[in-house]
Design a protein around this motif. Structure first.
Motif, PDB file in Angstrom:
ATOM      1  N   LEU A  31      -0.496   3.661  11.387  1.00 47.85           N
ATOM      2  CA  LEU A  31       0.067   2.369  11.776  1.00 47.85           C
ATOM      3  C   LEU A  31      -0.997   1.279  11.740  1.00 47.85           C
ATOM      4  O   LEU A  31      -0.740   0.147  11.327  1.00 47.85           O
ATOM      5  CB  LEU A  31       0.671   2.466  13.184  1.00 47.85           C
ATOM      6  N   LEU A  32      -2.213   1.648  12.162  1.00 46.29           N
ATOM      7  CA  LEU A  32      -3.301   0.676  12.159  1.00 46.29           C
ATOM      8  C   LEU A  32      -3.602   0.224  10.739  1.00 46.29           C
ATOM      9  O   LEU A  32      -3.804  -0.967  10.469  1.00 46.29           O
ATOM     10  CB  LEU A  32      -4.538   1.299  12.802  1.00 46.29           C
ATOM     11  N   TYR A  33      -3.595   1.190   9.811  1.00 46.83           N
ATOM     12  CA  TYR A  33      -3.845   0.828   8.421  1.00 46.83           C
ATOM     13  C   TYR A  33      -2.724  -0.067   7.899  1.00 46.83           C
ATOM     14  O   TYR A  33      -2.973  -1.069   7.220  1.00 46.83           O
ATOM     15  CB  TYR A  33      -3.980   2.072   7.552  1.00 46.83           C
ATOM     16  N   GLY A  34      -1.488   0.316   8.237  1.00 44.80           N
ATOM     17  CA  GLY A  34      -0.361  -0.479   7.771  1.00 44.80           C
ATOM     18  C   GLY A  34      -0.418  -1.908   8.291  1.00 44.80           C
ATOM     19  O   GLY A  34      -0.060  -2.858   7.603  1.00 44.80           O
ATOM     20  N   ALA A  35      -0.891  -2.055   9.524  1.00 44.80           N
ATOM     21  CA  ALA A  35      -0.891  -3.382  10.149  1.00 44.80           C
ATOM     22  C   ALA A  35      -2.095  -4.216   9.749  1.00 44.80           C
ATOM     23  O   ALA A  35      -2.031  -5.439   9.724  1.00 44.80           O
ATOM     24  CB  ALA A  35      -0.844  -3.234  11.671  1.00 44.80           C
ATOM     25  N   SER A  36      -3.228  -3.559   9.461  1.00 41.85           N
ATOM     26  CA  SER A  36      -4.449  -4.340   9.255  1.00 41.85           C
ATOM     27  C   SER A  36      -5.036  -4.178   7.862  1.00 41.85           C
ATOM     28  O   SER A  36      -5.877  -4.968   7.446  1.00 41.85           O
ATOM     29  CB  SER A  36      -5.495  -3.925  10.284  1.00 41.85           C
TER      30      SER A  36
END
Lengths: 512, 126
Positions: free
Chosen positions: A179-184
């Protein structure tokens, strides 16, 4: 310089492979294993010396620049953690030499320990979130097999709890990383920190970090998700549980410290939550210990309680508090592993680890009483031992930050810890052994004197005593030379509190 | 597309958690697998789902509408690791069945809470 940065990964990995090839020769396995652990300690100390010069070393795997390559970073904190990992690993291997009950178990043990050490060191030096996940898995696989080593109903039951809860935590971590990769759009910690500082990330990235910190909280055994730890650590073979007690939860603590200081350097709502979690962890852990009647179960609850202190330092987020957390981390790993070692020796001498069935150790083995007193008093925070300085700094930092409740809880927890340690002291050392005294002579019980009771001889435990003695000496040394260690911790905390240098080092370390 | 994947992830995670709350260890282990697959799918979706072309960069440059390959490699790693852990969990399950004669989680955890057995005398163990 780059070679030294990857040394904490290559040394245990090479040792692992070497011990597998040497499997038919148990003595060679033990020798290789010890040599590998000592080499890791040496590399760790060299890194500490290098990091103490003030710079942050970053290395990009394969020479790919920051967003593409996997970054390995050595700052003061990670260098110190690698060194302490080597020390505890070496002590564990020396200790295991004494227990020659089952040679086959011993052989597998060495390969698995080094597998675990690869994962632990990797988690300490990586600068990439997904890579951190991979190292967590590496150490997890090693720890699964180590925990169940030797077999038996009780051990397997503890392993079930440990495996399921840790798998859930790791999946939460993986989900959060995705999720962190998807968001940032990045997984590199330094680049993420840069984006967080610039406010370039959507709020979902913050949510992903919260999920990630929750996963680390399970690993670090924070309140209210600590239940798996006291349900599993006491079933393992003594050197294994000492290694776990020293290192595993601390990897979770390290990850919490690393990510919180990088992503949220300013105190905020997360720190507020962590402060209350830390207080609850300290108190619940120590109260849980009070209800236990077996040595290793008491000590397991104390791990939970002590982790609370480190998180307290992180939650206060002042440089002094962070220095206290770093100092606490260094001191605690040594002390806690040592207490598990001593608990194992005490159980071996008295024939049980239930306090009710123990006793008479003070007359039987006065040297063990001294060796127990050092880490036990240090854990409770009695001057001039290492634990005193760690607690002193954290309480002072709490008072500075006007966190009166936290300071009070820290002091009360210290008091209860002392109570708990004196319980072990009274029951295992002072009270006469329930199955008739060993008539006060240390050598009388040599060889098995019946299965029922009486104190047993310490024959064959010599390497275990070396390991315990060395760690106890380290505790005293950290206490007496608190100045230099604290200076190092303060400098490490300054690096943590100002992540700009960390980011700069990673970005500049580009490909070559 | 995103909505379908999001719902699938949600359902998989829900099923996984529901199975993990079961009393039988077999369902717990399978629940971990289902949960793991839900998580893998979620990580996969981080790399854009509307990419029509595979992310092959040629000398002429990368295709305009490519899927991000990084989450795909992450998921590959996670699948491999997850498989290894699943096998270990199955081995633990099998040993639990052999040693305990049942695989009920609360009875197994009760075994770990039993008082520590006395150690055999050193001579016997050596």
């Amino acid at each position: 310089m780059n070679a030294l940065v990857v040394a904490p990964l290559l040394i245990p990995l090479a040792t692992l492979v070497a011990t597998l090839f040497a499997r038919p020769w148990p003595r060679a396995v033990a020798a290789l294993s010890l040599a590998g652990a000592l080499a890791l300690t040496g590399a760790g100390l060299a890194l500490v010396a290098l990091a103490a010069q003030g710079g942050i070393l970053a290395s990009q795997a394969g020479g790919w620049a920051a967003p593409y390559g996997i970054t390995l970073v050595i700052d003061r904190l990670s260098a110190a953690m690698v060194a302490i990992t080597g020390i505890v690993g070496s002590a564990t291997i020396v200790f295991a030499l004494a227990r020659d009950e089952d040679p086959a178990r011993g052989r597998d043990f060495h390969a698995l320990v080094h597998g675990l050490l690869v994962g632990v060191c990797g988690a300490f030096i990586t600068g990439d979130v997904f890579n951190l996940y991979v190292w967590f898995e590496v150490l997890l696989v090693g720890s699964f097999a180590l925990l169940v080593l030797g077999g038996g109903r009780r051990r397997l039951a503890g392993t079930v709890v440990y495996v399921v809860l840790n798998l859930v935590a790791t999946m939460m971590f993986l989900l959060a990383a995705g999720l962190l990769y998807g968001a940032s759009g990045s997984l590199n910690m330094a680049l993420l920190a840069q984006a967080f500082a610039a406010g370039e990330v959507p709020v979902t990235a913050h949510a992903a970090v919260v999920l990630m910190l929750t996963a680390f909280s399970i690993k670090a055994a924070l309140f209210p998700v600590f239940g798996w730890l006291p349900a599993s650590y006491h079933v393992a073979w003594t050197p294994v549980s000492a290694l776990f007690a020293g290192l595993l939860t601390k990897v979770g603590v390290y990850a919490l410290i690393r990510l919180v200081t990088l992503f949220w350097p300013e105190a905020g709502i997360a720190h507020e939550v962590l402060l209350w979690v830390a207080c609850a962890t300290m108190l619940i852990g120590v109260l849980g210990a009070a209800a236990q009647v077996e040595v290793r179960r008491i000590l397991s609850f104390h791990i939970v309680s002590q982790v609370g202190y480190m998180i307290l330092g992180l939650a206060l987020a002042t440089p002094l508090a962070l220095a206290g957390a770093v100092f606490y981390l260094i001191h605690h790993i040594v002390v806690k592993a040592n207490l598990f070692f001593i608990g194992g020796i005490a159980a071996r001498l008295t024939g049980s680890e239930r306090l009710a069935a123990m006793g008479g150790l003070y007359a039987h083995a006065p040297w063990l009483a001294v060796l127990f007193a050092i880490p036990a008093l240090s854990l409770a925070g009695i001057p001039p031992l290492s634990g005193f300085w760690a607690k002193f700094v954290l309480v002072e930092a709490s008072l500075d930050a006007r966190a009166w409740v936290a300071a009070g809880v820290a002091l009360v927890t210290g008091l209860f810890t002392l109570l708990s340690m004196s319980k072990i002291w009274n029951e295992a050392f002072l009270k006469p052994h329930p199955a008739g005294e060993g008539s006060g002579s240390a050598g009388s019980g040599s060889g098995g004197d019946g299965s029922g009771g009486g104190l047993r001889s310490a024959d064959g435990l010599r390497p275990a005593l070396w390991a315990v003695g060395a760690l106890a000496a380290m505790t005293v040394a950290i206490g007496l030379a608190a100045g230099p260690v604290m200076d190092y911790a303060v400098a490490a905390a300054q690096q943590l509190a100002a992540p700009a240098a960390y980011i700069d080092a990673v970005v500049r370390a580009g490909g070559n | 597309m995103e909505i379908v994947v999001a719902l699938t992830v949600g359902v998989l995670v829900a099923i996984g958690i529901w199975m993990m709350l079961d009393r039988g260890l077999l369902r717990v282990v399978l629940g971990v697998v289902v949960l793991g697959n839900g998580v893998n799918l979620a990580v996969f979706s981080a790399g854009r789902l509307d990419g029509l072309a595979a992310a092959f960069a040629s000398a002429a440059g990368a295709p305009a509408l490519a899927a991000n390959p990084l989450p795909q490699t992450l998921v590959l790693t996670a699948i491999v690791i997850g498989f290894a852990l699943f096998v270990f969990a199955l081995a633990v399950l099998e040993r639990s069945w052999a040693l305990h004669g049942h695989v009920e989680t609360d009875r197994i955890t009760a075994v770990a809470e039993e008082p520590a057995p006395d150690l055999p005398a050193p001579r016997d163990a050596a």
